[in-house]
Motif scaffolding. Sequence first.
Motif, PDB file in Angstrom:
ATOM      1  N   PHE A 140      18.424 -54.977  52.104  1.00 26.44           N
ATOM      2  CA  PHE A 140      18.909 -54.657  53.456  1.00 26.44           C
ATOM      3  C   PHE A 140      18.953 -53.147  53.675  1.00 26.44           C
ATOM      4  N   THR A 177      17.485 -47.338  54.750  1.00 26.81           N
ATOM      5  CA  THR A 177      18.709 -46.640  55.154  1.00 26.81           C
ATOM      6  C   THR A 177      18.841 -45.302  54.433  1.00 26.81           C
ATOM      7  N   GLN A 226      24.814 -42.927  55.345  1.00 30.14           N
ATOM      8  CA  GLN A 226      25.572 -44.168  55.244  1.00 30.14           C
ATOM      9  C   GLN A 226      26.891 -43.929  54.492  1.00 30.14           C
ATOM     10  N   HIS A 266      29.321 -42.201  56.781  1.00 33.21           N
ATOM     11  CA  HIS A 266      29.830 -43.110  57.812  1.00 33.21           C
ATOM     12  C   HIS A 266      30.799 -44.129  57.224  1.00 33.21           C
ATOM     13  N   TYR A 293      35.384 -41.735  62.578  1.00 35.01           N
ATOM     14  CA  TYR A 293      34.137 -42.508  62.534  1.00 35.01           C
ATOM     15  C   TYR A 293      33.360 -42.313  63.821  1.00 35.01           C
ATOM     16  N   ARG A 337      27.974 -46.488  64.808  1.00 36.24           N
ATOM     17  CA  ARG A 337      27.871 -47.576  65.782  1.00 36.24           C
ATOM     18  C   ARG A 337      28.941 -48.636  65.530  1.00 36.24           C
ATOM     19  N   THR A 362      25.538 -52.444  64.655  1.00 37.61           N
ATOM     20  CA  THR A 362      24.980 -52.038  63.363  1.00 37.61           C
ATOM     21  C   THR A 362      24.313 -53.197  62.632  1.00 37.61           C
ATOM     22  N   HIS A 363      24.981 -54.343  62.644  1.00 32.69           N
ATOM     23  CA  HIS A 363      24.518 -55.452  61.807  1.00 32.69           C
ATOM     24  C   HIS A 363      23.729 -56.507  62.581  1.00 32.69           C
ATOM     25  N   LEU A 405      22.703 -61.809  58.705  1.00 31.66           N
ATOM     26  CA  LEU A 405      23.648 -61.806  57.585  1.00 31.66           C
ATOM     27  C   LEU A 405      24.371 -63.138  57.492  1.00 31.66           C
ATOM     28  N   ILE A 418      29.487 -58.364  49.343  1.00 30.79           N
ATOM     29  CA  ILE A 418      29.934 -57.002  49.668  1.00 30.79           C
ATOM     30  C   ILE A 418      31.433 -56.848  49.385  1.00 30.79           C
ATOM     31  N   VAL A 458      39.048 -55.619  56.267  1.00 28.09           N
ATOM     32  CA  VAL A 458      37.598 -55.812  56.332  1.00 28.09           C
ATOM     33  C   VAL A 458      37.297 -57.241  56.807  1.00 28.09           C
ATOM     34  N   ILE A 512      30.561 -58.539  62.094  1.00 30.36           N
ATOM     35  CA  ILE A 512      29.493 -58.168  61.163  1.00 30.36           C
ATOM     36  C   ILE A 512      28.454 -59.289  61.033  1.00 30.36           C
TER      37      ILE A 512
HETATM   38  C1  HEM Z   1      32.425 -55.593  54.317  1.00 32.37           C
HETATM   39  C2  HEM Z   1      31.899 -55.570  55.462  1.00 32.37           C
HETATM   40  C3  HEM Z   1      31.062 -54.432  56.003  1.00 32.37           C
HETATM   41  C4  HEM Z   1      31.472 -53.241  56.529  1.00 32.37           C
HETATM   42  C5  HEM Z   1      32.902 -52.755  56.684  1.00 32.37           C
HETATM   43  C6  HEM Z   1      30.273 -52.513  56.929  1.00 32.37           C
HETATM   44  C7  HEM Z   1      30.274 -51.260  57.502  1.00 32.37           C
HETATM   45  C8  HEM Z   1      29.155 -50.558  57.855  1.00 32.37           C
HETATM   46  C9  HEM Z   1      29.153 -49.242  58.467  1.00 32.37           C
HETATM   47  C10 HEM Z   1      30.396 -48.441  58.831  1.00 32.37           C
HETATM   48  C11 HEM Z   1      27.882 -48.873  58.658  1.00 32.37           C
HETATM   49  C12 HEM Z   1      27.385 -47.541  59.282  1.00 32.37           C
HETATM   50  C13 HEM Z   1      26.967 -47.748  60.719  1.00 32.37           C
HETATM   51  C14 HEM Z   1      26.365 -46.502  61.328  1.00 32.37           C
HETATM   52  O1  HEM Z   1      25.962 -45.607  60.592  1.00 32.37           O
HETATM   53  O2  HEM Z   1      26.286 -46.403  62.578  1.00 32.37           O
HETATM   54  C15 HEM Z   1      27.045 -49.950  58.144  1.00 32.37           C
HETATM   55  C16 HEM Z   1      25.677 -49.927  58.115  1.00 32.37           C
HETATM   56  C17 HEM Z   1      24.918 -50.890  57.468  1.00 32.37           C
HETATM   57  N1  HEM Z   1      25.353 -52.080  56.951  1.00 32.37           N
HETATM   58 FE1  HEM Z   1      27.238 -52.695  56.830  1.00 32.37          FE
HETATM   59  N2  HEM Z   1      29.168 -53.275  56.627  1.00 32.37           N
HETATM   60  C18 HEM Z   1      29.610 -54.449  56.056  1.00 32.37           C
HETATM   61  C19 HEM Z   1      28.835 -55.490  55.601  1.00 32.37           C
HETATM   62  C20 HEM Z   1      27.477 -55.441  55.466  1.00 32.37           C
HETATM   63  C21 HEM Z   1      26.663 -56.459  54.832  1.00 32.37           C
HETATM   64  C22 HEM Z   1      27.190 -57.792  54.277  1.00 32.37           C
HETATM   65  C23 HEM Z   1      25.377 -55.990  54.853  1.00 32.37           C
HETATM   66  C24 HEM Z   1      24.126 -56.599  54.303  1.00 32.37           C
HETATM   67  C25 HEM Z   1      24.073 -57.224  53.186  1.00 32.37           C
HETATM   68  C26 HEM Z   1      25.381 -54.712  55.519  1.00 32.37           C
HETATM   69  C27 HEM Z   1      24.285 -53.930  55.750  1.00 32.37           C
HETATM   70  C28 HEM Z   1      24.270 -52.721  56.395  1.00 32.37           C
HETATM   71  C29 HEM Z   1      23.088 -51.896  56.566  1.00 32.37           C
HETATM   72  C30 HEM Z   1      21.676 -52.233  56.085  1.00 32.37           C
HETATM   73  C31 HEM Z   1      23.491 -50.745  57.244  1.00 32.37           C
HETATM   74  C32 HEM Z   1      22.632 -49.542  57.613  1.00 32.37           C
HETATM   75  C33 HEM Z   1      21.910 -49.769  58.899  1.00 32.37           C
HETATM   76  C34 HEM Z   1      20.944 -48.633  59.160  1.00 32.37           C
HETATM   77  O3  HEM Z   1      20.402 -48.048  58.212  1.00 32.37           O
HETATM   78  O4  HEM Z   1      20.718 -48.337  60.342  1.00 32.37           O
HETATM   79  N3  HEM Z   1      26.676 -54.404  55.885  1.00 32.37           N
HETATM   80  N4  HEM Z   1      27.858 -50.964  57.679  1.00 32.37           N
END
Ligand code: HEM
Length: 118
Positions: free
Chosen positions: A34, A38, A43, A46, A61, A64, A69-70, A75, A83, A108, A115
């Motif tokens: 995933f 990135t 990341q 953030h 913060y 997005r 974001t997701h 997912l 995670i 969370v 998410i």
């Molecule tokens: C525990 C729950 C989660 C939280 C609190 C969380 C939080 C975040 C945050 C704060 C960002 C940054 C957004 C931004 O830069 O605008 C992000 C990006 C991202 N998250 Fe999560 N996330 C969670 C779960 C997941 C899961 C389960 C996956 C996939 C397995 C995932 C995949 C991603 C990816 C790939 C990005 C980067 C997107 C990009 O590069 O544009 N996240 N997440």
Amino acid sequence: MDKLYDKLGGQATLDKVVQDFHKRILADNTLQPFFANTDMEKQRQHQVAFFSQIFEGPNQYSGRTMEKTHAGMNLQQSHFDAIVSHLKESMASVGASTEDTNAAVARVDKLKGAILNK
Ligand code: HEM
């Protein structure tokens, strides 16, 4: 001192938690793909800012929303659970108490619907 952010040790601890958290995510074959495109440094920043905000620390913060974001990642509950389990391990690695870890996970968990986009 009853804000979760302060109890955990503030910014310095969150920095360590997120560093360890990302190491674990990238070592997990079910999650790593995933993040293939990135920028992990951005990341990291953030994620620290986001955790700081939801753990009642400074509101810094600027990323997005969780929905945006997701969106489109398809997912599943299993990804979310993986995670969360890495997050728990990372919190243990900095010596967070079970009470504080559970409080963090509860916050969370409230975001799960956003998410998983369900
Ligand atoms: C525990 C729950 C989660 C939280 C609190 C969380 C939080 C975040 C945050 C704060 C960002 C940054 C957004 C931004 O830069 O605008 C992000 C990006 C991202 N998250 Fe999560 N996330 C969670 C779960 C997941 C899961 C389960 C996956 C996939 C397995 C995932 C995949 C991603 C990816 C790939 C990005 C980067 C997107 C990009 O590069 O544009 N996240 N997440």
